[in-house]
Design a protein around this motif. Structure first.
Motif, PDB file in Angstrom:
ATOM      1  N   PHE A  64       0.819  -1.204   0.000  1.00 22.62           N
ATOM      2  CA  PHE A  64       0.000   0.000   0.000  1.00 22.62           C
ATOM      3  C   PHE A  64       0.855   1.259   0.000  1.00 22.62           C
ATOM      4  O   PHE A  64       1.997   1.251   0.463  1.00 22.62           O
ATOM      5  CB  PHE A  64      -0.887   0.035   1.259  1.00 22.62           C
ATOM      6  N   ARG A  65       0.248   2.332  -0.496  1.00 19.49           N
ATOM      7  CA  ARG A  65       0.777   3.666  -0.266  1.00 19.49           C
ATOM      8  C   ARG A  65       0.087   4.216   0.985  1.00 19.49           C
ATOM      9  O   ARG A  65      -1.051   3.838   1.276  1.00 19.49           O
ATOM     10  CB  ARG A  65       0.493   4.590  -1.455  1.00 19.49           C
TER      11      ARG A  65
ATOM     12  N   ALA B 280     -13.723  -1.386  -7.206  1.00 21.09           N
ATOM     13  CA  ALA B 280     -14.380  -0.494  -8.158  1.00 21.09           C
ATOM     14  C   ALA B 280     -13.967   0.962  -7.943  1.00 21.09           C
ATOM     15  O   ALA B 280     -13.940   1.751  -8.889  1.00 21.09           O
ATOM     16  CB  ALA B 280     -15.896  -0.637  -8.042  1.00 21.09           C
ATOM     17  N   GLU B 281     -13.618   1.309  -6.706  1.00 21.93           N
ATOM     18  CA  GLU B 281     -13.167   2.670  -6.384  1.00 21.93           C
ATOM     19  C   GLU B 281     -11.663   2.857  -6.646  1.00 21.93           C
ATOM     20  O   GLU B 281     -11.127   3.949  -6.444  1.00 21.93           O
ATOM     21  CB  GLU B 281     -13.452   2.989  -4.914  1.00 21.93           C
ATOM     22  N   GLY B 282     -10.989   1.782  -7.075  1.00 23.65           N
ATOM     23  CA  GLY B 282      -9.555   1.866  -7.323  1.00 23.65           C
ATOM     24  C   GLY B 282      -8.709   1.746  -6.080  1.00 23.65           C
ATOM     25  O   GLY B 282      -7.526   2.116  -6.078  1.00 23.65           O
ATOM     26  N   LEU B 283      -9.293   1.207  -5.000  1.00 22.16           N
ATOM     27  CA  LEU B 283      -8.570   1.015  -3.745  1.00 22.16           C
ATOM     28  C   LEU B 283      -8.286  -0.467  -3.521  1.00 22.16           C
ATOM     29  O   LEU B 283      -9.091  -1.330  -3.896  1.00 22.16           O
ATOM     30  CB  LEU B 283      -9.384   1.551  -2.566  1.00 22.16           C
ATOM     31  N   GLY B 284      -7.159  -0.745  -2.898  1.00 18.95           N
ATOM     32  CA  GLY B 284      -6.818  -2.115  -2.559  1.00 18.95           C
ATOM     33  C   GLY B 284      -7.272  -2.454  -1.159  1.00 18.95           C
ATOM     34  O   GLY B 284      -7.418  -1.581  -0.295  1.00 18.95           O
ATOM     35  N   MET B 285      -7.508  -3.747  -0.919  1.00 23.49           N
ATOM     36  CA  MET B 285      -7.846  -4.214   0.421  1.00 23.49           C
ATOM     37  C   MET B 285      -7.202  -5.562   0.656  1.00 23.49           C
ATOM     38  O   MET B 285      -7.111  -6.391  -0.261  1.00 23.49           O
ATOM     39  CB  MET B 285      -9.365  -4.316   0.603  1.00 23.49           C
ATOM     40  N   GLY B 286      -6.736  -5.764   1.862  1.00 20.04           N
ATOM     41  CA  GLY B 286      -6.167  -7.046   2.254  1.00 20.04           C
ATOM     42  C   GLY B 286      -6.826  -7.538   3.527  1.00 20.04           C
ATOM     43  O   GLY B 286      -7.026  -6.770   4.475  1.00 20.04           O
ATOM     44  N   TRP B 287      -7.193  -8.810   3.540  1.00 16.80           N
ATOM     45  CA  TRP B 287      -7.827  -9.448   4.708  1.00 16.80           C
ATOM     46  C   TRP B 287      -6.729 -10.151   5.498  1.00 16.80           C
ATOM     47  O   TRP B 287      -6.082 -11.074   5.005  1.00 16.80           O
ATOM     48  CB  TRP B 287      -8.889 -10.425   4.236  1.00 16.80           C
ATOM     49  N   VAL B 288      -6.537  -9.725   6.746  1.00 12.31           N
ATOM     50  CA  VAL B 288      -5.520 -10.317   7.622  1.00 12.31           C
ATOM     51  C   VAL B 288      -6.225 -11.114   8.715  1.00 12.31           C
ATOM     52  O   VAL B 288      -7.083 -10.582   9.427  1.00 12.31           O
ATOM     53  CB  VAL B 288      -4.625  -9.227   8.251  1.00 12.31           C
ATOM     54  N   SER B 289      -5.858 -12.382   8.844  1.00 14.28           N
ATOM     55  CA  SER B 289      -6.447 -13.242   9.880  1.00 14.28           C
ATOM     56  C   SER B 289      -5.370 -13.802  10.802  1.00 14.28           C
ATOM     57  O   SER B 289      -5.639 -14.724  11.570  1.00 14.28           O
ATOM     58  CB  SER B 289      -7.238 -14.385   9.234  1.00 14.28           C
TER      59      SER B 289
ATOM     60  N   ARG C 278     -16.471 -11.068  18.802  1.00  8.67           N
ATOM     61  CA  ARG C 278     -15.293 -11.788  18.304  1.00  8.67           C
ATOM     62  C   ARG C 278     -14.746 -11.106  17.062  1.00  8.67           C
ATOM     63  O   ARG C 278     -15.452 -10.981  16.054  1.00  8.67           O
ATOM     64  CB  ARG C 278     -15.690 -13.224  17.965  1.00  8.67           C
ATOM     65  N   PRO C 279     -13.485 -10.657  17.091  1.00 13.60           N
ATOM     66  CA  PRO C 279     -12.886 -10.123  15.863  1.00 13.60           C
ATOM     67  C   PRO C 279     -12.615 -11.254  14.886  1.00 13.60           C
ATOM     68  O   PRO C 279     -12.164 -12.336  15.289  1.00 13.60           O
ATOM     69  CB  PRO C 279     -11.581  -9.485  16.357  1.00 13.60           C
ATOM     70  N   VAL C 280     -12.908 -11.015  13.603  1.00 12.47           N
ATOM     71  CA  VAL C 280     -12.697 -12.069  12.605  1.00 12.47           C
ATOM     72  C   VAL C 280     -11.775 -11.629  11.478  1.00 12.47           C
ATOM     73  O   VAL C 280     -11.315 -12.463  10.699  1.00 12.47           O
ATOM     74  CB  VAL C 280     -14.035 -12.566  12.013  1.00 12.47           C
ATOM     75  N   ALA C 281     -11.484 -10.334  11.366  1.00 16.21           N
ATOM     76  CA  ALA C 281     -10.636  -9.873  10.265  1.00 16.21           C
ATOM     77  C   ALA C 281     -10.059  -8.506  10.581  1.00 16.21           C
ATOM     78  O   ALA C 281     -10.727  -7.664  11.186  1.00 16.21           O
ATOM     79  CB  ALA C 281     -11.424  -9.801   8.959  1.00 16.21           C
ATOM     80  N   LEU C 282      -8.822  -8.309  10.169  1.00 14.40           N
ATOM     81  CA  LEU C 282      -8.238  -6.977  10.051  1.00 14.40           C
ATOM     82  C   LEU C 282      -8.225  -6.652   8.569  1.00 14.40           C
ATOM     83  O   LEU C 282      -7.743  -7.460   7.761  1.00 14.40           O
ATOM     84  CB  LEU C 282      -6.824  -6.947  10.627  1.00 14.40           C
ATOM     85  N   LEU C 283      -8.755  -5.500   8.208  1.00  9.29           N
ATOM     86  CA  LEU C 283      -8.887  -5.125   6.806  1.00  9.29           C
ATOM     87  C   LEU C 283      -7.996  -3.922   6.532  1.00  9.29           C
ATOM     88  O   LEU C 283      -8.252  -2.818   7.016  1.00  9.29           O
ATOM     89  CB  LEU C 283     -10.351  -4.798   6.485  1.00  9.29           C
ATOM     90  N   CYS C 284      -6.923  -4.166   5.768  1.00  7.44           N
ATOM     91  CA  CYS C 284      -6.019  -3.105   5.346  1.00  7.44           C
ATOM     92  C   CYS C 284      -6.588  -2.524   4.064  1.00  7.44           C
ATOM     93  O   CYS C 284      -6.782  -3.248   3.084  1.00  7.44           O
ATOM     94  CB  CYS C 284      -4.620  -3.659   5.114  1.00  7.44           C
ATOM     95  N   LEU C 285      -6.856  -1.235   4.060  1.00  6.22           N
ATOM     96  CA  LEU C 285      -7.562  -0.598   2.952  1.00  6.22           C
ATOM     97  C   LEU C 285      -6.816   0.658   2.536  1.00  6.22           C
ATOM     98  O   LEU C 285      -6.424   1.459   3.387  1.00  6.22           O
ATOM     99  CB  LEU C 285      -8.978  -0.238   3.406  1.00  6.22           C
ATOM    100  N   GLY C 286      -6.597   0.817   1.232  1.00  6.43           N
ATOM    101  CA  GLY C 286      -5.939   2.046   0.816  1.00  6.43           C
ATOM    102  C   GLY C 286      -5.496   2.049  -0.631  1.00  6.43           C
ATOM    103  O   GLY C 286      -5.791   1.141  -1.409  1.00  6.43           O
ATOM    104  N   HIS C 287      -4.773   3.102  -0.957  1.00  7.20           N
ATOM    105  CA  HIS C 287      -4.248   3.287  -2.307  1.00  7.20           C
ATOM    106  C   HIS C 287      -3.071   2.340  -2.546  1.00  7.20           C
ATOM    107  O   HIS C 287      -2.304   2.036  -1.623  1.00  7.20           O
ATOM    108  CB  HIS C 287      -3.802   4.737  -2.494  1.00  7.20           C
ATOM    109  N   VAL C 288      -2.942   1.879  -3.780  1.00  7.54           N
ATOM    110  CA  VAL C 288      -1.855   0.972  -4.154  1.00  7.54           C
ATOM    111  C   VAL C 288      -1.183   1.497  -5.413  1.00  7.54           C
ATOM    112  O   VAL C 288      -1.787   2.245  -6.182  1.00  7.54           O
ATOM    113  CB  VAL C 288      -2.380  -0.464  -4.385  1.00  7.54           C
ATOM    114  N   GLU C 289       0.074   1.103  -5.598  1.00  9.17           N
ATOM    115  CA  GLU C 289       0.767   1.474  -6.838  1.00  9.17           C
ATOM    116  C   GLU C 289       0.157   0.756  -8.037  1.00  9.17           C
ATOM    117  O   GLU C 289      -0.002   1.323  -9.109  1.00  9.17           O
ATOM    118  CB  GLU C 289       2.260   1.140  -6.725  1.00  9.17           C
ATOM    119  N   ALA C 290      -0.176  -0.510  -7.834  1.00 10.76           N
ATOM    120  CA  ALA C 290      -0.778  -1.316  -8.897  1.00 10.76           C
ATOM    121  C   ALA C 290      -1.402  -2.552  -8.261  1.00 10.76           C
ATOM    122  O   ALA C 290      -0.963  -3.004  -7.199  1.00 10.76           O
ATOM    123  CB  ALA C 290       0.271  -1.732  -9.930  1.00 10.76           C
TER     124      ALA C 290
END
Length: 212
Positions: A25-26, A144-153, A171-183
């Motif tokens: 991510f950026r 669709a918005e041009g953003l990347g997301m990663g699911w961390v478990s 109960r937490p089930v996911a950490l979601l890293c969300l943001g702009h990416v280079e590609a």
């Protein structure tokens, strides 16, 4: 009969095809209005018995991010040790973007779920399936918005529950890293890195009964 145009249908399938589990991510911030749209998309997900069991926690405090990163790193090491001969191969993979992503969200199951019986009497795990649907909605909308997301478990659920002050029974089930990416990755990252491959669909679809 569909009321979607050819272009609209193609866009849906394109988002599904090009969605990726992102790790790079950026640090640029995510526009607040865009984030609101993504969370609204998540909240439109189907849920068992219409219970809407998802809860999202937005993490903005840098110190809390560091604490969460430490939880993820501890589990990364434990996972590596459990993988035996694939340990070193696993440790070479980048498996999260907790520190780098513009936004960090935790997705959790709400407490007091026992009272929701509709659709869960024989399959209580359908509450978790409902949260997964909300995460997938968010993921596709982000693409669709041009953003990347990663699911961390990779975390100890109880330790993360305490860190985020989630009530007992939640109960937490996911950490979601969300943001702009280079590609976006050309292919799923774990496929690119040789960790595994996508199975042919014909291996996974049966007719009438489980074959083989």
């Amino acid at each position: 009969m569909t009321d979607f145009s050819d272009d609209e249908r193609a866009a849906v399938y394109r988002a599904i095809e090009e969605r990726r589990d992102m790790r790079h991510f950026r640090p640029d911030p995510v526009d607040p209005e865009t984030l609101q749209r993504l969370l609204e998309a998540a909240h439109r997900a189907p849920s068992v018995g219409y219970m809407q069991p998802w809860r999202f926690i937005r993490i903005t405090d840098p110190d809390r991010r560091e604490a969460i990163h430490a939880l993820v790193e501890a589990e990364r090491q434990r996972t590596a040790d459990a993988l035996d001969e694939r340990r070193d191969e696993f440790l070479r993979l980048k498996v999260e973007g907790v520190r780098e992503s513009g936004e960090l969200l935790a997705a959790a199951l709400m407490p007091d779920r026992e009272g929701h019986i509709f659709g869960r009497r024989t399959l209580p795990e359908m509450d978790l399936a409902s949260v997964a649907c909300a995460i997938q909605n968010l993921w596709l909308a982000a693409r669709a918005e041009g953003l990347g997301m990663g699911w961390v478990s990779l975390f100890d659920p109880e330790a993360l529950r305490r860190e985020l002050a989630i009530p007992e029974g939640g109960r937490p089930v996911a950490l979601l890293c969300l943001g702009h990416v280079e590609a976006f990755y050309d292919r799923p990252m774990l496929e690119q890195e040789g960790w595994d491959r996508r199975r042919p669909l014909e291996e996974l679809v049966h007719t009438e009964y489980w074959e083989g």
